[in-house]
Write an enzyme that holds these catalytic residues in place. Sequence first.
Site, PDB file in Angstrom:
ATOM      1  N   GLU A 113      20.846   4.967 -11.554  1.00 24.51           N
ATOM      2  CA  GLU A 113      20.669   4.139 -10.346  1.00 24.51           C
ATOM      3  C   GLU A 113      19.431   3.262 -10.495  1.00 24.51           C
ATOM      4  O   GLU A 113      18.556   3.564 -11.293  1.00 24.51           O
ATOM      5  CB  GLU A 113      20.391   5.041  -9.125  1.00 24.51           C
ATOM      6  CG  GLU A 113      21.498   5.959  -8.750  1.00 24.51           C
ATOM      7  CD  GLU A 113      21.037   7.011  -7.739  1.00 24.51           C
ATOM      8  OE1 GLU A 113      19.821   7.080  -7.442  1.00 24.51           O
ATOM      9  OE2 GLU A 113      21.900   7.755  -7.265  1.00 24.51           O
ATOM     10  N   LYS A 115      15.833   2.024  -9.850  1.00 22.27           N
ATOM     11  CA  LYS A 115      14.616   2.676  -9.369  1.00 22.27           C
ATOM     12  C   LYS A 115      13.862   1.643  -8.538  1.00 22.27           C
ATOM     13  O   LYS A 115      13.262   0.708  -9.076  1.00 22.27           O
ATOM     14  CB  LYS A 115      13.756   3.166 -10.528  1.00 22.27           C
ATOM     15  CG  LYS A 115      12.543   3.941 -10.061  1.00 22.27           C
ATOM     16  CD  LYS A 115      11.839   4.599 -11.216  1.00 22.27           C
ATOM     17  CE  LYS A 115      10.724   5.522 -10.777  1.00 22.27           C
ATOM     18  NZ  LYS A 115       9.796   4.988  -9.797  1.00 22.27           N
ATOM     19  N   ASP A 117      10.997   0.142  -6.381  1.00 24.93           N
ATOM     20  CA  ASP A 117       9.559   0.366  -6.336  1.00 24.93           C
ATOM     21  C   ASP A 117       9.103   0.339  -4.883  1.00 24.93           C
ATOM     22  O   ASP A 117       8.589  -0.664  -4.391  1.00 24.93           O
ATOM     23  CB  ASP A 117       8.856  -0.714  -7.162  1.00 24.93           C
ATOM     24  CG  ASP A 117       7.468  -0.279  -7.582  1.00 24.93           C
ATOM     25  OD1 ASP A 117       7.125   0.899  -7.351  1.00 24.93           O
ATOM     26  OD2 ASP A 117       6.737  -1.106  -8.132  1.00 24.93           O
ATOM     27  N   TYR A 225      19.487   7.727  -1.371  1.00 24.25           N
ATOM     28  CA  TYR A 225      20.085   8.107  -2.649  1.00 24.25           C
ATOM     29  C   TYR A 225      20.336   9.602  -2.814  1.00 24.25           C
ATOM     30  O   TYR A 225      20.770  10.044  -3.855  1.00 24.25           O
ATOM     31  CB  TYR A 225      19.267   7.564  -3.824  1.00 24.25           C
ATOM     32  CG  TYR A 225      17.759   7.755  -3.721  1.00 24.25           C
ATOM     33  CD1 TYR A 225      17.181   9.013  -3.725  1.00 24.25           C
ATOM     34  CD2 TYR A 225      16.924   6.647  -3.635  1.00 24.25           C
ATOM     35  CE1 TYR A 225      15.809   9.177  -3.653  1.00 24.25           C
ATOM     36  CE2 TYR A 225      15.543   6.794  -3.563  1.00 24.25           C
ATOM     37  CZ  TYR A 225      14.991   8.065  -3.564  1.00 24.25           C
ATOM     38  OH  TYR A 225      13.637   8.210  -3.482  1.00 24.25           O
ATOM     39  N   LYS A 312      11.699   3.563 -17.409  1.00 22.71           N
ATOM     40  CA  LYS A 312      10.960   2.430 -16.850  1.00 22.71           C
ATOM     41  C   LYS A 312      11.052   1.181 -17.726  1.00 22.71           C
ATOM     42  O   LYS A 312      11.047   1.277 -18.950  1.00 22.71           O
ATOM     43  CB  LYS A 312       9.489   2.820 -16.698  1.00 22.71           C
ATOM     44  CG  LYS A 312       9.257   4.031 -15.808  1.00 22.71           C
ATOM     45  CD  LYS A 312       8.959   3.652 -14.397  1.00 22.71           C
ATOM     46  CE  LYS A 312       7.525   3.342 -14.229  1.00 22.71           C
ATOM     47  NZ  LYS A 312       6.823   3.981 -13.165  1.00 22.71           N
ATOM     48  N   CYS A 406     -24.891 -20.401 -12.194  1.00 21.25           N
ATOM     49  CA  CYS A 406     -23.880 -19.990 -11.224  1.00 21.25           C
ATOM     50  C   CYS A 406     -23.095 -21.220 -10.753  1.00 21.25           C
ATOM     51  O   CYS A 406     -23.699 -22.227 -10.385  1.00 21.25           O
ATOM     52  CB  CYS A 406     -24.564 -19.311 -10.041  1.00 21.25           C
ATOM     53  SG  CYS A 406     -23.469 -19.057  -8.646  1.00 21.25           S
ATOM     54  N   CYS A 409     -24.281 -21.807  -6.754  1.00 23.65           N
ATOM     55  CA  CYS A 409     -25.633 -22.229  -6.355  1.00 23.65           C
ATOM     56  C   CYS A 409     -26.400 -22.901  -7.488  1.00 23.65           C
ATOM     57  O   CYS A 409     -27.518 -23.366  -7.273  1.00 23.65           O
ATOM     58  CB  CYS A 409     -26.410 -21.027  -5.834  1.00 23.65           C
ATOM     59  SG  CYS A 409     -26.786 -19.835  -7.118  1.00 23.65           S
ATOM     60  N   CYS A 424     -25.069 -13.644 -10.981  1.00 21.44           N
ATOM     61  CA  CYS A 424     -25.961 -14.577 -10.310  1.00 21.44           C
ATOM     62  C   CYS A 424     -26.846 -13.701  -9.427  1.00 21.44           C
ATOM     63  O   CYS A 424     -26.339 -12.914  -8.632  1.00 21.44           O
ATOM     64  CB  CYS A 424     -25.158 -15.543  -9.438  1.00 21.44           C
ATOM     65  SG  CYS A 424     -26.193 -16.447  -8.300  1.00 21.44           S
ATOM     66  N   CYS A 429     -27.416 -17.373  -2.827  1.00 25.46           N
ATOM     67  CA  CYS A 429     -26.207 -18.003  -3.379  1.00 25.46           C
ATOM     68  C   CYS A 429     -25.083 -18.045  -2.338  1.00 25.46           C
ATOM     69  O   CYS A 429     -24.728 -17.023  -1.741  1.00 25.46           O
ATOM     70  CB  CYS A 429     -25.756 -17.242  -4.615  1.00 25.46           C
ATOM     71  SG  CYS A 429     -24.132 -17.754  -5.195  1.00 25.46           S
TER      72      CYS A 429
HETATM   73  S1  IVH Z   1      15.412  10.437  -7.031  1.00 29.64           S
HETATM   74  C1  IVH Z   1      13.348  14.406  -7.963  1.00 29.64           C
HETATM   75  N1  IVH Z   1      16.335   7.975  -7.052  1.00 29.64           N
HETATM   76  O1  IVH Z   1      10.883   7.196  -7.689  1.00 29.64           O
HETATM   77  C2  IVH Z   1      14.078  13.294  -7.336  1.00 29.64           C
HETATM   78  N2  IVH Z   1      14.009   8.299  -6.804  1.00 29.64           N
HETATM   79  O2  IVH Z   1       9.091   8.493  -9.603  1.00 29.64           O
HETATM   80  C3  IVH Z   1      13.288  12.069  -7.258  1.00 29.64           C
HETATM   81  N3  IVH Z   1      12.732   6.233  -6.558  1.00 29.64           N
HETATM   82  O3  IVH Z   1       9.436   9.535  -5.526  1.00 29.64           O
HETATM   83  C4  IVH Z   1      13.880  11.032  -6.437  1.00 29.64           C
HETATM   84  N4  IVH Z   1      14.437   4.849  -6.665  1.00 29.64           N
HETATM   85  O4  IVH Z   1      10.066   7.237  -4.609  1.00 29.64           O
HETATM   86  C5  IVH Z   1      15.247   8.757  -6.962  1.00 29.64           C
HETATM   87  N5  IVH Z   1      17.269   5.869  -7.109  1.00 29.64           N
HETATM   88  C6  IVH Z   1      16.209   6.639  -6.986  1.00 29.64           C
HETATM   89  C7  IVH Z   1      14.925   6.105  -6.797  1.00 29.64           C
HETATM   90  C8  IVH Z   1      13.841   6.982  -6.726  1.00 29.64           C
HETATM   91  C9  IVH Z   1      13.142   4.955  -6.527  1.00 29.64           C
HETATM   92  C10 IVH Z   1      11.333   6.671  -6.475  1.00 29.64           C
HETATM   93  C11 IVH Z   1      11.049   7.751  -5.455  1.00 29.64           C
HETATM   94  C12 IVH Z   1      10.450   8.875  -6.229  1.00 29.64           C
HETATM   95  C13 IVH Z   1       9.927   8.179  -7.427  1.00 29.64           C
HETATM   96  C14 IVH Z   1       9.765   9.111  -8.580  1.00 29.64           C
END
Ligand code: IVH
Length: 665
Positions: A113, A115, A117, A225, A312, A406, A409, A424, A429
Site C-alpha cells: 500500500e 505509505k 507521510d 488501512y 522507503k 555583514c 550592517c 556579525c 545590526c
Molecule cells: S500500517 C504496524 N499502513 O507509517 C502497523 N502504516 O512507519 C503500522 N503509515 O505509524 C501501520 N501509511 O503512521 C501502515 N498504508 C499504511 C501506512 C502507514 C502510512 C505510517 C503510519 C505508521 C508509520 C510507520
Amino acid sequence: MKVKTREEYARLVEEAKKHDALYYVEAKPLISDYEYDRLIKSIEGIEKEHPEWILTTSPTQAVSSDIQSGFKQVEHVRPMLSLMNTYSEEELSDFVKRMEKILGETGFAFMAELKIDGIALSLRYEKGKFVRAVTRGDGKKGDDVTENVRTIKTLPHELKGEQIPDVLELRGEVFMPLAVFYQLNKEKEEAGEDVYANPRNAAAGSLKLLDPNQTRQRSLAVIIYDVVDSELSCQSEIATYLKQFGLPVFSEGQSSLCKNVSEILSFAKQVEEKRGSFLFEIDGIVVKFDELAKRDEIGFTGKSPKWAVAYKFAPEQAITKIENITVQVGRTGVLTPVAELKPVKLAGSTISRATLHNQDEIDRKDIRIGDTVIIEKGGDVIPKVVLVDFTKRLIDSVKWSMPLNCPSCHEKTIHIEGEVAVRCVNPLCGAKNLKKITFFAAKDAMDIDHLGEKVIEKLVNKGFVKTISDIYELTPEKLGQIEGFKEKSVKNVLESIEKSKETTLARFIFALGIKHIGEIAAEAIADTVLDLDGFLALTEEKLLAIEGIGKIVSESVMQFLSQKESVEEIHRLIKLGVKPKGRNKIDHPFSGKTFVLTGTLKQFGRSEAAELIKERGGKVSNSVGPGTDYLIVGEEAGSKLEKAKKLGITILDELEFFNSVSKSI
Ligand code: IVH
C-alpha cells in the site's frame, strides 16, 4: 475558594498544566491524583464564577490541556506499532525470507500500500457512531483528538450499510492534502508567520490545534488501512469491507496484492513514477503479510511487527542552476549562505532557494555561482544541494567565499576559532535585530500571535519597533499604519501582546535570545534563580552550579548580563507590564514558613507532604524549635507535639493541612 484575580486563575491553570506534563510527559507526578482533582475542581469553581476568564488551555475545556499537546490521553486497545524501514531490493527480499524461515513455507501473498507521510490515528466507532480518535502517542497511549478529527469531511460521523459491528476499532493515517498545504504555507508566509516544514508537520500541528473550528479550516483528510480484531482473514479484504460502511480507504492503484518480491518491486516502481500525482505526500510503500491469522505466529521485534515493513523511496531530486548565492543573517549573527536557484519543480512545489549551510559545506562540494546542481528534498520543505555537475561548469566560474562584511550592517564579520560559522557581532545590526525581535515574539518564547517576521519587519521599517520592548508600546494608531492591517488584525495583535505579559520566567529568559540558551537551559536557570531579580543578580559561580550548564553557557549569560543595554531593556519590559513569574515564587500562606512533620499521616506519605510544602514555598525541618511556624501532626504524634504546644507553635492536623494545601497555589 477565593480567587481574586484573573492572574491567580491563570496561574492555577498553569499549575494544572505543569502537573499534567509531569504526569504524562515525564511520568513523575509531584502531587497525588486526589490533590490534582482538587486543583481541577478549584479551577472549575472559578470558571463558574467568571466564565469570561476561561482559558482555552484550561484542563476543564472539552479539548483540554496537557502541557505538551493540550489533549487528554487515552490508552490504546492494542498498541500502535511502528514499522521497520527497508531501502533496497535486498532488504526487502530479506524481509520475505525471514518470514519463509519463521513459517517454514513459501509462496504467500503480501498487500502493498502507499505509505502516506502523515500522522497515524486510531479511530473508534460504536454502534456505527464515530466516538473517538487518538494519536499514536507513545504507542501505548495517545492524545484524544476526537473533536478535531470530527471536522474531517471525508470521515463519516455515522457508518452506512449493513451488519455494522458493535465496535469498530480502526487505524489510519491523517494527512494534509498537498494543495491545502501549499495554500496554508502561502497564507502563513503572507501573514509573516513561520511556515510548516512539510505536510506531515502541518497535519500534526493542525490536528493538535485547541480549537476544532480552526482545525476544520485546515481541511485535513484521512485514509483507513487497518481494522483491529476483525473477523476478516486477509489484509486485502479490509478496503472492500470498510468501503461499504462509507469509510475512506485506498483507491484503485494505491494498493496491490503481490505474490513475491518482484511484484512488490514493480508496484513500488509504478508508485514512485506517479509520486508527484497523488493528492498527498508519500514516502514509500508499506508491505504487509496478507493473511491475518498468521501474523501472531510471525510475531514482533521490539516496537514493530515482523510481518510488515516500509519500503522507503529515495528523496526526490531535480536539476537546476545556481543563479546567485546570497547571505542571510541570523539572530545570533551567524551568516548563512543561500543558493538562489533557477525555479524548478520538485516534489510538487516550485523551488527557488536552497540552504548551503556554511563555507565548509560550500568548499567541500565546491559549489559556485552559475553551477548546474542536483537538489534534493529530504523530509523538509527547504531543499539542499546534493552535488555539482562539474561537466556543466562555466569556464569563468570562480570559487565563492563568505563576504568579509555583514550584508546587512556592513560591519566586519568575525570567524570564531573552533566554530564553522562566520558571525556579525555588531549589536546594532539591523538584520540580526529583526531576527532577535522575531525570536522574542515566537511561539515557544513570548508566544505573541500574529507577530511574525514579515509584520515585525514592517514595524521596524516604519521605525515603530527598534528593540523588543517597543512591542509593548505599540498602539492601534501605529499598527493601523501597517500595510494590510485592518481593525481586526490590529485588535488581534494588541490582544496577543497583552496576553504575552503573563509569562513564565523560563520563557522570558529563553525569549531574550541569549546565545547558547535554549528552552531547557532557560528552565534550569529559572528554577535556580526563582525570580527576575535573582536572574539579574546571577554570578558565574551560581550558573556553573546548575546542572547541565557549563563554561560556555555561563560565559554567554554573564556577557549578556554585563551589557548595560540588555539590563536596561529588561527593566523597560518590566516597566511596560511584562510579568515573568518564577515557578516557585508562589503566593501561598506556606511561603517562607517552616514546617515540622510528626506522627503518621494517612493521606500523604512524609515525602509527599514535604514536597507539597516546598512547592508552596515553605521549608521542612526535622526538629521543633523557635523558628518553627507549623507542626503537622498525624496519628501517634510524640514529643514534638508537646514541645510545639509549649512553644505556642500553630498545630495543624492532617485535614487542616490538606485544606491549606489546596488553597490558592
Ligand atoms: S500500517 C504496524 N499502513 O507509517 C502497523 N502504516 O512507519 C503500522 N503509515 O505509524 C501501520 N501509511 O503512521 C501502515 N498504508 C499504511 C501506512 C502507514 C502510512 C505510517 C503510519 C505508521 C508509520 C510507520
